[in-house]
Write an enzyme that holds these catalytic residues in place. Structure first.
Site, PDB file in Angstrom:
ATOM      1  N   ILE A 164       0.862  -1.175   0.000  1.00 37.86           N
ATOM      2  CA  ILE A 164       0.000   0.000   0.000  1.00 37.86           C
ATOM      3  C   ILE A 164       0.893   1.217   0.000  1.00 37.86           C
ATOM      4  O   ILE A 164       2.057   1.164   0.395  1.00 37.86           O
ATOM      5  CB  ILE A 164      -0.983   0.052   1.200  1.00 37.86           C
ATOM      6  CG1 ILE A 164      -0.238   0.048   2.529  1.00 37.86           C
ATOM      7  CG2 ILE A 164      -1.997  -1.066   1.115  1.00 37.86           C
ATOM      8  CD1 ILE A 164      -1.133   0.261   3.734  1.00 37.86           C
ATOM      9  N   SER A 165       0.340   2.332  -0.446  1.00 35.92           N
ATOM     10  CA  SER A 165       1.096   3.576  -0.517  1.00 35.92           C
ATOM     11  C   SER A 165       1.173   4.214   0.848  1.00 35.92           C
ATOM     12  O   SER A 165       0.268   4.111   1.655  1.00 35.92           O
ATOM     13  CB  SER A 165       0.411   4.532  -1.491  1.00 35.92           C
ATOM     14  OG  SER A 165       1.064   5.774  -1.484  1.00 35.92           O
ATOM     15  N   THR A 166       2.262   4.904   1.104  1.00 41.29           N
ATOM     16  CA  THR A 166       2.401   5.617   2.373  1.00 41.29           C
ATOM     17  C   THR A 166       1.659   6.940   2.344  1.00 41.29           C
ATOM     18  O   THR A 166       1.387   7.520   3.365  1.00 41.29           O
ATOM     19  CB  THR A 166       3.885   5.927   2.663  1.00 41.29           C
ATOM     20  OG1 THR A 166       4.412   6.648   1.549  1.00 41.29           O
ATOM     21  CG2 THR A 166       4.661   4.664   2.876  1.00 41.29           C
TER      22      THR A 166
ATOM     23  N   GLN B 247      -5.490   3.988   3.550  1.00 44.31           N
ATOM     24  CA  GLN B 247      -5.225   2.680   2.972  1.00 44.31           C
ATOM     25  C   GLN B 247      -4.782   1.697   4.049  1.00 44.31           C
ATOM     26  O   GLN B 247      -4.009   2.035   4.932  1.00 44.31           O
ATOM     27  CB  GLN B 247      -4.118   2.766   1.914  1.00 44.31           C
ATOM     28  CG  GLN B 247      -4.583   3.236   0.584  1.00 44.31           C
ATOM     29  CD  GLN B 247      -3.509   3.028  -0.489  1.00 44.31           C
ATOM     30  OE1 GLN B 247      -2.429   2.529  -0.225  1.00 44.31           O
ATOM     31  NE2 GLN B 247      -3.832   3.411  -1.697  1.00 44.31           N
TER      32      GLN B 247
END
Length: 189
Positions: A10-12, A17
């Site tokens: 997942i994106s930071t 998210q």
């Protein structure tokens, strides 16, 4: 028969998210899960590297979707080549065409095309954000940290140099953060 490893990313940048959706799809289908919380455009993802180094002949890497593995076509193809060089294969749950367990030229072709589409989508998103920022700036919207009030900073510096108050007390009195005060003091040195 080799092991099956799951990989999630997942994106930071998006606090909302979580791994929940990917984890729900992978649990029960894999022997071990690896996960990274960072942009797919970053090449050095620790958990991905650990998983790739532990692969053996006959193992399978299972992902939920191609964009969870990489956002760059070049990077994606390098990861796939690393997996294949280890004698392992790659499968995607949502992208049913992505299955390197057999030599299928169509799968290789689609992998390249879909990787390129993902990279293009990312580039278009970045371009739209830049355009939006430019329009907002033209309308007078300011971005970044607000500038500290010079009068308050000067007052804080005077209080600091009087040596009668602690930095915390000065911060409380002037409304200037301790970090701002320390940055200003560092600039004097």
């Amino acid at each position: 028969m080799g092991k099956t490893y799951g990989y999630m990313r997942i994106s930071t940048k998006k606090d909302e998210q979580t791994f929940s959706r990917q984890e729900a799809q992978l649990l029960g289908k894999v022997d071990k899960l690896y996960f990274d919380r960072m942009s797919g455009s970053k090449k050095n993802r620790p958990q991905l590297q650990e998983m790739l180094s532990s692969l053996e002949v006959g193992d399978t890497v299972l992902i939920v979707a191609i964009d969870r593995l990489s956002r760059s076509t070049k990077d994606l193809l390098e990861i796939v080549e690393t997996i294949k060089a280890k004698g392992a294969s790659l499968k995607s749950i949502n992208d049913s065409w992505l299955d390197t367990t057999s030599e299928n030229p169509m799968s290789e072709f689609l992998l390249t095309v879909m990787g390129a589409l993902g990279q293009m989508e990312r580039a278009m998103t970045i371009q739209r954000v830049k355009e939006g920022v430019q329009v907002a700036q033209e309308k007078g919207v300011k971005f970044g940290r607000p500038k500290a009030n010079k009068n308050k900073i000067n007052h804080a510096m005077e209080l600091y140099h009087s040596r009668k108050l602690t930095v915390r007390e000065i911060s409380d009195i002037t409304g200037i953060s301790k970090a701002t005060l320390y940055r200003r003091l560092k600039g004097e040195m």
